[in-house]
Design an enzyme around this catalytic site. Sequence first.
Site, short mmCIF file in Angstrom:
data_model
loop_
_atom_site.label_atom_id
_atom_site.label_comp_id
_atom_site.label_asym_id
_atom_site.label_seq_id
_atom_site.Cartn_x
_atom_site.Cartn_y
_atom_site.Cartn_z
N VAL A 161 0.82 -1.21 0.00
CA VAL A 161 0.00 0.00 0.00
C VAL A 161 0.85 1.27 0.00
O VAL A 161 0.38 2.34 -0.28
CB VAL A 161 -0.98 0.01 1.21
CG1 VAL A 161 -1.92 -1.21 1.13
CG2 VAL A 161 -0.26 0.01 2.56
N LYS A 162 2.12 1.14 0.35
CA LYS A 162 3.07 2.27 0.35
C LYS A 162 2.44 3.52 0.94
O LYS A 162 2.62 4.62 0.39
CB LYS A 162 3.63 2.51 -1.05
CG LYS A 162 4.49 1.34 -1.56
CD LYS A 162 5.28 1.67 -2.80
CE LYS A 162 6.14 0.52 -3.28
NZ LYS A 162 5.41 -0.69 -3.72
N ARG A 163 1.71 3.38 2.02
CA ARG A 163 1.12 4.54 2.67
C ARG A 163 2.20 5.25 3.49
O ARG A 163 3.27 4.70 3.76
CB ARG A 163 -0.03 4.12 3.58
CG ARG A 163 -1.20 3.42 2.88
CD ARG A 163 -1.78 4.22 1.73
NE ARG A 163 -3.07 3.72 1.28
CZ ARG A 163 -3.32 3.21 0.07
NH1 ARG A 163 -2.36 3.11 -0.84
NH2 ARG A 163 -4.55 2.83 -0.24
#
Lengths: 308, 308
Positions: B104-106
């Site tokens: 998700v590379k949040r």
Amino acid sequence: MIQKLISNIQKTKAPIVVGLDPMLNYIPQQVKDKAFQEFGETLEGAAEAIWQYNKEIVDCTYDLIPAVKPQIAMYEQFGIEGMKAFKKTVDYCKSKGLVVIGDVKRGDIGSTSAAYATGHLGKVQVGSKTYSAFDEDFATVNPYLGSDGIKPFMEVCKEEKKGLFILVKTSNPSSGEFQDQLINGKPLYEMVGEKVAQWGEECMGDQYSYIGAVVGATYPEMGKVLRKVMPKSYILVPGYGAQGGKGADLVHFFNEDGLGAIVNSSRGIIAAYKQEKYAKYGAEHFGEASRAAVEDMVTDINQALENR
Amino acid sequence: MIQKLISNIQKTKAPIVVGLDPMLNYIPQQVKDKAFQEFGETLEGAAEAIWQYNKEIVDCTYDLIPAVKPQIAMYEQFGIEGMKAFKKTVDYCKSKGLVVIGDVKRGDIGSTSAAYATGHLGKVQVGSKTYSAFDEDFATVNPYLGSDGIKPFMEVCKEEKKGLFILVKTSNPSSGEFQDQLINGKPLYEMVGEKVAQWGEECMGDQYSYIGAVVGATYPEMGKVLRKVMPKSYILVPGYGAQGGKGADLVHFFNEDGLGAIVNSSRGIIAAYKQEKYAKYGAEHFGEASRAAVEDMVTDINQALENR
């Protein structure tokens, strides 16, 4: 879309954006009670409370402001139902003539970045049909992965006349851990700012680029430098109000033309009714408290701009 | 969850993860036709095609692999319906005993990062009830905002026994633009790696930390250095196969114990049926092609590890 943002700012004389970051504990009890009565204490109930809360704030402020910035994390935490409330909020704000900045801070590479760009700013192809998924006007993007992460967003922006705000110097206390590190005597954020200016040249509107930057209000001196590094980029400035930034700190984020920056306030506006200053409105009239907080914020910033 | 990941790797003797990044043009026509017949060429139709495609690949590979890594962007581009397919995929993979790494590379700050952590790894409070929204086992996180962005994720991981993979050195060609810049003679990615090691010390499982790192297979020399910088961190290695990484490039990502790394392949597995090598399976049997590609990948990596 940068032209619409600028025209909205000029029309309202308010270089501000309201951050629609609805935490459940900001939402007045009567709004939650009503939503929970209808849907129970469920994700659907939470999403309904968020939506009704947003709607009231937008209804009470839309004529005073150019733009809103929903923070998707606050919706995403409620799963699918939360995402529906996000989408409903985006659509409603657009129907009110507001520019919608999706604060999504996405960032990946190649086809993955393209998928994020498509989902938030573009159109996705399904067989012979195309659809807009979330359809914000601008999105915030994280630059850590370099040009491979940004270019696919730029392509979609060119096609759809949308825009970006790329994280350059964030407003939080620890933003310096990596962003302030010196590279040949120059901080990383400045290097990122130079890239934003380069990317921005490829994506010019009339006076300003539709590739903007995020620079925190909490770092006014850095804002002053970055203003010069990226003269044609709009700067989205978070950190006003609750995070400590004041109008007087913000003047250097603006260009001489009075344009070039848009200042965000989230909690300070949407939960204004909880502040002593606006307590007279009471939780019943939280929307009016938000309206008063918008008016005060606009005055604070415009006075600071006049006095610079 | 790091213990489950390690135990799954030991059980399958496969230090790999299958990237469930379903682009519509990977999905065999018969799967799309069926979905579009039922739901039309709509977002719902696309989501159904994605779900059926994922399910077949999982059914054909789950006994050979420890983990999957759905890339949320590929679902998010189809809006709410896409997010439902993401959630369905997460739940299904977990029901099959797989560890699910939400790619998700949040990354944000404070309460916003906490909201992302809650949504993807934790539980959200609604009145007196709590709910899990997306409920992955691990999430990938972007470090550009510093500790303020990472700590809220760590808190949730401690509580829920989940884990993170923090972007350190990404696999893409332009990852060096910022990540390779020298700070007092040391590249930024190494500095981020040192922080990952520090953060990881606070979050130890038995042998390994549940705070891992992402380091691209395409940069084996940097992987060698980072392996030493973060001895207790699992490294998630993207870029194998389609992006150019080979088994022999990967040995230095592993520790002497044969653990410490998990190599991702997405297109190379899920669209294997499109490669000449697996063409004999045909689009009809795309799941079996994926199974064969998993077997070949495991052999390639294990041979390289034996020969080092």
